[in-house]
Design an enzyme around this catalytic site. Structure first.
Site, PDB file in Angstrom:
ATOM      1  N   ASP A 101       0.858  -1.180   0.000  1.00 34.43           N
ATOM      2  CA  ASP A 101       0.000   0.000   0.000  1.00 34.43           C
ATOM      3  C   ASP A 101       0.902   1.240   0.000  1.00 34.43           C
ATOM      4  OD1 ASP A 101      -3.274  -0.073   1.356  1.00 34.43           O
ATOM      5  OD2 ASP A 101      -2.341   1.632   0.301  1.00 34.43           O
ATOM      6  N   ASP A 208      -2.874   4.840  -2.545  1.00 35.53           N
ATOM      7  CA  ASP A 208      -3.915   5.444  -1.716  1.00 35.53           C
ATOM      8  C   ASP A 208      -4.275   6.851  -2.202  1.00 35.53           C
ATOM      9  OD1 ASP A 208      -5.303   5.079   0.901  1.00 35.53           O
ATOM     10  OD2 ASP A 208      -4.262   6.942   1.354  1.00 35.53           O
ATOM     11  N   GLU A 260      -6.310   4.127  -5.944  1.00 35.38           N
ATOM     12  CA  GLU A 260      -7.635   4.420  -5.387  1.00 35.38           C
ATOM     13  C   GLU A 260      -7.982   5.833  -5.822  1.00 35.38           C
ATOM     14  OE1 GLU A 260      -7.949   5.624  -1.393  1.00 35.38           O
ATOM     15  OE2 GLU A 260      -9.855   4.605  -1.074  1.00 35.38           O
ATOM     16  N   HIS A 329     -11.002  -2.710   3.035  1.00 39.42           N
ATOM     17  CA  HIS A 329     -10.931  -2.354   4.464  1.00 39.42           C
ATOM     18  C   HIS A 329     -11.737  -1.103   4.794  1.00 39.42           C
ATOM     19  CE1 HIS A 329      -8.129   0.134   2.351  1.00 39.42           C
ATOM     20  NE2 HIS A 329      -8.053   0.926   3.394  1.00 39.42           N
ATOM     21  N   ASP A 330     -12.295  -0.455   3.734  1.00 42.28           N
ATOM     22  CA  ASP A 330     -13.122   0.748   3.965  1.00 42.28           C
ATOM     23  C   ASP A 330     -14.603   0.467   3.734  1.00 42.28           C
ATOM     24  OD1 ASP A 330     -10.769   2.979   2.303  1.00 42.28           O
ATOM     25  OD2 ASP A 330     -10.905   2.357   4.402  1.00 42.28           O
TER      26      ASP A 330
HETATM   27  O1  ISL Z   1     -14.345   5.541   1.067  1.00 43.25           O
HETATM   28  C1  ISL Z   1     -14.135   6.691   1.367  1.00 43.25           C
HETATM   29  C2  ISL Z   1     -14.732   7.822   0.587  1.00 43.25           C
HETATM   30  O2  ISL Z   1     -15.847   7.357  -0.150  1.00 43.25           O
HETATM   31  C3  ISL Z   1     -13.360   7.025   2.555  1.00 43.25           C
HETATM   32  O3  ISL Z   1     -13.718   6.073   3.574  1.00 43.25           O
HETATM   33  C4  ISL Z   1     -11.847   6.857   2.382  1.00 43.25           C
HETATM   34  O4  ISL Z   1     -11.242   7.613   3.383  1.00 43.25           O
HETATM   35  C5  ISL Z   1     -11.306   7.382   1.069  1.00 43.25           C
HETATM   36  O5  ISL Z   1     -11.777   6.554   0.065  1.00 43.25           O
HETATM   37  C6  ISL Z   1      -9.764   7.283   1.072  1.00 43.25           C
HETATM   38  O6  ISL Z   1      -9.390   6.024   1.547  1.00 43.25           O
HETATM   39  C7  ISL Z   1      -7.982   5.794   1.668  1.00 43.25           C
HETATM   40  O7  ISL Z   1      -7.314   6.901   2.288  1.00 43.25           O
HETATM   41  C8  ISL Z   1      -7.632   7.183   3.651  1.00 43.25           C
HETATM   42  C9  ISL Z   1      -7.692   5.940   4.551  1.00 43.25           C
HETATM   43  O8  ISL Z   1      -8.394   6.280   5.742  1.00 43.25           O
HETATM   44  C10 ISL Z   1      -8.437   4.804   3.868  1.00 43.25           C
HETATM   45  O9  ISL Z   1      -8.393   3.627   4.685  1.00 43.25           O
HETATM   46  C11 ISL Z   1      -7.789   4.550   2.531  1.00 43.25           C
HETATM   47  O10 ISL Z   1      -8.395   3.430   1.879  1.00 43.25           O
HETATM   48  C12 ISL Z   1      -6.541   8.117   4.140  1.00 43.25           C
HETATM   49  O11 ISL Z   1      -5.289   7.535   3.900  1.00 43.25           O
END
Ligand code: ISL
Ligand code: CA
Length: 553
Positions: A101, A208, A260, A329-330
């Site tokens: 990641d 990320d 992402e 994980h989100d």
């Molecule tokens: O899904 C989301 C928005 O629709 C949020 O939950 C998420 O924070 C966003 O997609 C970004 O996610 C990534 O970066 C964040 C971290 O908290 C998340 O776990 C990661 O997947 C900040 O690093």
């Protein structure tokens, strides 16, 4: 459109591990790398050819590791660099590649760079985005902060630093200061991080929030849902950085990048991952997991299968190649989201969702526990919740006087902790996850839903995932066939995968009631049953509750 004989990361299925919840090996209640190594045989048996490892770097855990304090080391709670090297080697012996990641929009405020940047005269000052107060109101107020931007965790995006008398920008938690990508030294530091891990033998990165790196202005935002997003989502400077990283580092290795991408539509996504752009190989979008939500992942509304098909079709046909996922994980657990939850149709619907994921066009990403049909958590209140985003949303809704009962009803459905409860390995103590007290509550249904009870059973959810992963691996139609929607009729959606003169038809009944696909079957004339979650061997006029059928031949 890419044809058969694609790249290794198109051929393989990816398994995502959120390390703190996967397997604990030393009884401290937190999953770790030696624990992962002890479970590699299960990952190999599943048929995964890649592991995406969520962050294992040193972190103060303001955002469970997505706040990194050192990009070139391993947090002692997860193990050591030697453990990481052993994981890479042990996975490699099983033909499994590892992607890490890469969290480079921000660091932890405990990173050495940030600590040094708090000194105005430090050469690291310009690694971050510092601005003086606007001085139009009390300290920390909206009128004093450099602009009106709102962050992803519904907090403001500026925190005042007494030491240097200025504010610093953070789109996420205040302990996650944004890096300044107008500074070429920051980009060089990132290249060093990429080389460090690629030279250690990893095979790429999950990147990320990779489309918010470059802030083209710090002016007050006017555009919703997050004021300021018009100045940092998919800016041209961001594309230039991705092309530079690709040209100067990534193209020199046999590696893959999956980004992402927040707040993108298909057109913007294409600019990030079309092959001709030479930026990312794939991107994760979110829209297909929000068809039954009013605001992003929040506030549930009626689930309509036809809407899901429309959104999937748009992305399946819009991008040259998809990263296909239903959980991470989100996200909440997909069997609780689009399936029958823990009820009578738990197993059938978990398998139906496996059939959906493994018959879409693109690289399948399977999240830990999804393969055994883990469900949303059974927490009873916010006191059991760990996730900073859920807790911030609760505070935000409270400010608007949303009653506690409603707040819990909405947020428990979408809390990121739904995906973060320990993987349910057995019906034994702490579900076989840890000999100590787990860092987060274990779902009470672990005695019924666990790996041990499914491992040897071909008819289990796990058995069906193995079957579908193997079916995809052996079929160019499923890997590279064109996606063609056939349509939806009530709770049934149907689509085809077409390659040359072969057309496979997928029929999915997203309902606890039997359904008649009627005209949707017309397109499947003559196909024999290639896969079914009910053991069906011949097509009939009616689909059973949550039945999935793949017709081909
Ligand atoms: O899904 C989301 C928005 O629709 C949020 O939950 C998420 O924070 C966003 O997609 C970004 O996610 C990534 O970066 C964040 C971290 O908290 C998340 O776990 C990661 O997947 C900040 O690093
Ligand atoms: Ca541990």
């Amino acid at each position: 459109m890419r044809q058969a004989g694609g790249k290794w990361w198109q051929e393989r299925a990816v398994y995502q591990i959120y390390p703190r919840s996967f397997q604990d090996s030393n009884g401290d209640g937190i999953g770790d790398i030696p624990g992962i190594i002890s479970r590699l045989d299960d990952i190999e048996a599943l048929g995964a050819g890649v592991i995406w490892l969520s962050p294992v770097y040193p972190s103060p855990d303001a955002d469970n590791g997505y706040d990194i304090a050192d990009y070139r080391d391993i947090d002692p709670r997860y193990g050591t660099l030697a453990d990481m090297d052993r994981l890479i080697a042990e996975a490699g012996r099983r033909g499994i590649r590892i992607i890490m990641d890469l969290v480079i929009n921000h660091t932890s405020d405990e990173h050495e760079w940030f600590r040094k940047s708090r000194d105005k005269d430090s050469p690291y000052r310009d690694y971050y985005i510092w601005r003086p107060p606007r001085g139009r109101g009390p300290r920390g107020s909206g009128r004093d902060r450099p602009n009106n931007w709102t962050g992803f965790f519904l907090e403001n995006t500026w925190t005042f630093d007494e030491k240097s008398g200025e504010y610093y920008l953070h789109l996420f938690h205040k302990k996650q200061p944004d890096l300044n990508y107008r500074n070429p030294r920051v980009i060089e530091e990132v290249k060093g991080i990429l080389r460090f891990w690629l030279d250690r033998g990893i095979a790429g990165f999950r990147c990320d929030v990779i489309n918010v790196l470059y802030k083209s202005s710090l002016a007050d935002g006017r555009q919703g849902p997050l004021p300021g997003m018009e100045f940092y989502v998919c800016q041209e400077g961001n594309h230039e950085i991705l092309r530079e990283l690709r040209r100067d580092v990534l193209d020199k290795y046999d590696c893959v990048t999956v980004g992402e991408a927040v707040m993108v539509d298909v057109e913007r996504a294409k600019l990030l991952c079309d092959e001709s752009r030479k930026e990312l190989d794939m991107i994760f979008y979110f829209e297909h997991l929000q068809v039954d939500r009013l605001v992003e992942r929040y506030i549930p509304k009626k689930f309509r299968p036809a809407r899901l098909l429309d959104v999937l079709s748009k992305w399946q046909r819009g991008l040259e190649w998809n990263a296909v996922y239903l959980e991470n994980h989100d996200q909440c657990r997909i069997v609780s989201h689009y399936g029958g939850g823990e009820g009578e149709y738990w197993e059938a619907s978990a398998k139906l969702l496996a059939a959906l994921e493994l018959t879409l066009r693109g690289t399948p990403f399977i999240y830990q526990g999804q393969e055994i049909g883990m469900t949303n958590f059974d927490f009873r209140g916010f006191g059991e919740v760990n996730d900073v985003e859920t807790l911030n949303w609760n505070r935000f809704l409270k400010r608007f006087h949303v009653p506690a009962r409603l707040r819990w009803k909405w947020l428990k459905e979408s809390s990121r902790d739904n995906a973060r409860t320990p993987v349910q390995w057995s019906a034994g103590v702490n579900t076989g996850f840890s000999a100590g007290k787990p860092w987060l509550g274990i779902n009470g249904n672990y005695t019924r839903i666990n790996y041990e009870s499914q491992r040897g059973d071909d008819n289990s959810v796990l058995g069906f995932y193995k079957k579908m992963i193997a079916l995809r691996a052996g079929s160019d139609v499923l890997k590279y066939g064109e996606f063609r929607p056939l349509g939806a009729k009530g709770s049934v959606i149907a689509y085809q995968r077409v390659l040359g003169d072969k057309a496979w038809t997928v029929l999915l009944n997203f309902s606890p009631r039997a359904a008649r696909p009627g005209p949707l079957l017309a397109g499947a004339a003559g196909g024999s049953v290639v896969a079914s979650n009910t053991g069906r061997t011949a097509m009939a006029e009616t689909l059973l509750p949550y039945e999935a059928v793949v017709l081909g031949g």
